[in-house]
Design a protein around this motif. Sequence first.
Motif, PDB file in Angstrom:
ATOM      1  N   ILE A 110       2.727  11.073  17.849  1.00 23.34           N
ATOM      2  CA  ILE A 110       1.744  10.281  18.602  1.00 23.34           C
ATOM      3  C   ILE A 110       2.274  10.135  20.023  1.00 23.34           C
ATOM      4  CG2 ILE A 110       0.521   8.087  18.860  1.00 23.34           C
ATOM      5  CD1 ILE A 110       0.781   7.649  15.862  1.00 23.34           C
ATOM      6  N   VAL A 111       1.459  10.548  20.985  1.00 17.97           N
ATOM      7  CA  VAL A 111       1.769  10.260  22.388  1.00 17.97           C
ATOM      8  C   VAL A 111       1.053   8.936  22.686  1.00 17.97           C
ATOM      9  CG1 VAL A 111       1.522  11.006  24.768  1.00 17.97           C
ATOM     10  CG2 VAL A 111       2.088  12.675  23.000  1.00 17.97           C
ATOM     11  N   TYR A 112       1.827   7.900  23.028  1.00 21.60           N
ATOM     12  CA  TYR A 112       1.259   6.545  23.160  1.00 21.60           C
ATOM     13  C   TYR A 112       0.780   6.243  24.579  1.00 21.60           C
ATOM     14  CZ  TYR A 112       2.742   4.945  18.500  1.00 21.60           C
ATOM     15  OH  TYR A 112       2.886   4.775  17.148  1.00 21.60           O
ATOM     16  N   VAL A 134       3.460  20.464  33.441  1.00 19.68           N
ATOM     17  CA  VAL A 134       2.490  21.560  33.262  1.00 19.68           C
ATOM     18  C   VAL A 134       3.167  22.605  32.357  1.00 19.68           C
ATOM     19  CG1 VAL A 134       1.187  23.346  34.479  1.00 19.68           C
ATOM     20  CG2 VAL A 134       1.519  21.105  35.556  1.00 19.68           C
ATOM     21  N   HIS A 135       2.727  22.661  31.113  1.00 17.78           N
ATOM     22  CA  HIS A 135       3.429  23.517  30.139  1.00 17.78           C
ATOM     23  C   HIS A 135       2.493  23.957  29.029  1.00 17.78           C
ATOM     24  CE1 HIS A 135       3.190  19.748  27.915  1.00 17.78           C
ATOM     25  NE2 HIS A 135       3.525  20.402  26.825  1.00 17.78           N
ATOM     26  N   SER A 136       2.968  24.880  28.219  1.00 15.36           N
ATOM     27  CA  SER A 136       2.269  25.167  26.962  1.00 15.36           C
ATOM     28  C   SER A 136       3.223  24.821  25.830  1.00 15.36           C
ATOM     29  CB  SER A 136       1.861  26.641  26.875  1.00 15.36           C
ATOM     30  OG  SER A 136       2.960  27.410  26.417  1.00 15.36           O
ATOM     31  N   ASP A 137       2.676  24.456  24.676  1.00 14.97           N
ATOM     32  CA  ASP A 137       3.552  24.093  23.561  1.00 14.97           C
ATOM     33  C   ASP A 137       4.266  25.314  22.993  1.00 14.97           C
ATOM     34  OD1 ASP A 137       2.806  21.542  23.992  1.00 14.97           O
ATOM     35  OD2 ASP A 137       1.381  21.424  22.341  1.00 14.97           O
ATOM     36  N   TRP A 138       3.643  26.477  23.172  1.00 17.56           N
ATOM     37  CA  TRP A 138       4.290  27.679  22.645  1.00 17.56           C
ATOM     38  C   TRP A 138       5.592  27.983  23.397  1.00 17.56           C
ATOM     39  CZ3 TRP A 138       5.457  32.948  23.580  1.00 17.56           C
ATOM     40  CH2 TRP A 138       5.764  33.660  22.410  1.00 17.56           C
ATOM     41  N   SER A 219      -1.125  19.389  30.811  1.00 18.96           N
ATOM     42  CA  SER A 219      -0.204  18.388  31.364  1.00 18.96           C
ATOM     43  C   SER A 219      -0.895  17.037  31.214  1.00 18.96           C
ATOM     44  CB  SER A 219       0.057  18.668  32.854  1.00 18.96           C
ATOM     45  OG  SER A 219      -1.122  18.416  33.606  1.00 18.96           O
ATOM     46  N   SER A 220      -0.263  15.971  31.715  1.00 18.15           N
ATOM     47  CA  SER A 220      -1.018  14.720  31.911  1.00 18.15           C
ATOM     48  C   SER A 220      -0.326  13.878  32.968  1.00 18.15           C
ATOM     49  CB  SER A 220      -1.226  13.951  30.606  1.00 18.15           C
ATOM     50  OG  SER A 220      -0.009  13.479  30.096  1.00 18.15           O
ATOM     51  N   ARG A 221      -1.159  13.131  33.708  1.00 19.51           N
ATOM     52  CA  ARG A 221      -0.647  12.214  34.742  1.00 19.51           C
ATOM     53  C   ARG A 221      -0.224  10.913  34.063  1.00 19.51           C
ATOM     54  NH1 ARG A 221      -5.584  14.096  36.602  1.00 19.51           N
ATOM     55  NH2 ARG A 221      -6.659  12.185  35.976  1.00 19.51           N
ATOM     56  N   ARG A 230      -3.556   6.621  23.512  1.00 16.31           N
ATOM     57  CA  ARG A 230      -2.818   7.249  22.418  1.00 16.31           C
ATOM     58  C   ARG A 230      -3.544   8.489  21.903  1.00 16.31           C
ATOM     59  NH1 ARG A 230      -2.611   1.594  19.442  1.00 16.31           N
ATOM     60  NH2 ARG A 230      -4.692   1.750  20.358  1.00 16.31           N
ATOM     61  N   LEU A 231      -2.775   9.561  21.744  1.00 14.87           N
ATOM     62  CA  LEU A 231      -3.288  10.792  21.123  1.00 14.87           C
ATOM     63  C   LEU A 231      -2.390  11.114  19.941  1.00 14.87           C
ATOM     64  CD1 LEU A 231      -4.065  13.380  23.994  1.00 14.87           C
ATOM     65  CD2 LEU A 231      -5.708  12.180  22.549  1.00 14.87           C
ATOM     66  N   LEU A 232      -3.021  11.283  18.792  1.00 15.62           N
ATOM     67  CA  LEU A 232      -2.309  11.704  17.583  1.00 15.62           C
ATOM     68  C   LEU A 232      -2.405  13.224  17.513  1.00 15.62           C
ATOM     69  CD1 LEU A 232      -1.316  11.527  14.567  1.00 15.62           C
ATOM     70  CD2 LEU A 232      -3.704  10.994  13.978  1.00 15.62           C
ATOM     71  N   PHE A 233      -1.256  13.891  17.512  1.00  8.33           N
ATOM     72  CA  PHE A 233      -1.246  15.366  17.519  1.00  8.33           C
ATOM     73  C   PHE A 233      -0.808  15.916  16.169  1.00  8.33           C
ATOM     74  CE2 PHE A 233      -1.670  16.791  21.928  1.00  8.33           C
ATOM     75  CZ  PHE A 233      -1.424  15.641  22.654  1.00  8.33           C
ATOM     76  N   TYR A 234      -1.597  16.854  15.648  1.00  5.27           N
ATOM     77  CA  TYR A 234      -1.158  17.684  14.523  1.00  5.27           C
ATOM     78  C   TYR A 234      -1.160  19.117  15.038  1.00  5.27           C
ATOM     79  CZ  TYR A 234      -2.590  13.759  11.460  1.00  5.27           C
ATOM     80  OH  TYR A 234      -2.734  12.535  10.847  1.00  5.27           O
TER      81      TYR A 234
END
Length: 281
Positions: A110-112, A134-138, A219-221, A230-234
């Motif tokens: 979770i990104v809070y 500024v990125h990619s998860d890969w 990315s995010s500011r 909050r974003l829940l990531f799977y």
Amino acid sequence: MRYELDTALLSQLREEGYLVLPGILAGELPRLREEADHILELMVNSSLANRRRSGRLNICQLEGGRQIIRRIQPINDLSLYLGQLAESDIILTPAQQLFGCRPVLIEEKIVYKQTLPEPVPGISCETHDDRFAVHSDWAYYKDQGYPKDLVNIAVCLDDCTEDAGPLRVWPGSHRAHLEHEPTPIGRQVLAHLIDHRGGVDVLAPAGSIILFHAMLVHSSRPNLSGRPRRLLFYSYCTSAFAVPFDVRNGPARFRESPYEWNYQRLKQTGAFTDVFRAPAS
Ligand SMILES: O=C(O)CCC(=O)C(=O)O
């Protein structure tokens, strides 16, 4: 509940590398927020009880003292509900449609982006803010030898508005991997390979799902809204690849769990009393 993407949405996801499904989990919001609060309380209180910041907890402190919870990872072993949601049809079906076979979970977090009302003394904090490079998860997943068929499913627990540091994506950037370099806030695409001031904000109401390819640059500011974002990531990989079990999150679960049990014991014996409550959300 099942949610099938129609052909137009599927090709939008394939073309642009991302897609928003507005409000489809709005009915789950009270439970999702309750779980996020519970995990936050567990992390802060167990860090204080053990006099050691949990390795799951990414917390920042700005000049002036403001503390921001940036991320907690991993989480599914802390919440039965979130573990079951990761395997539910509503989450899995779009990923299955994209891959043409069963998706396999490879990590969750979770990104809070949540400011604490009062600074909590006694926890060591990072000194940067809550932005993401500024990125990619890969750029990370490639270290474990994962293929490029990976998709992130992000559930919005709060409104993602312009002032709240929403996810910012570079549409179409998922087609080729761009080289990254290390920075204090994580790996970042080399500045001459993509316009760092480009991209588009992904604005979505709470309860929406954002799907995006793991190669998509994003990315995010910082969140300046005064509310949590909050974003829940799977994150899922195609089962066409022989996915190794929990290689990304497993070591952290194994390392942290004894401290979390120690915290429970300290509480049971009265040697520690919780001092932190999650702010009302
Ligand atoms: O939630 C965000 O703002 C971005 C998170 C992110 O990019 C990451 O965790 O890799």
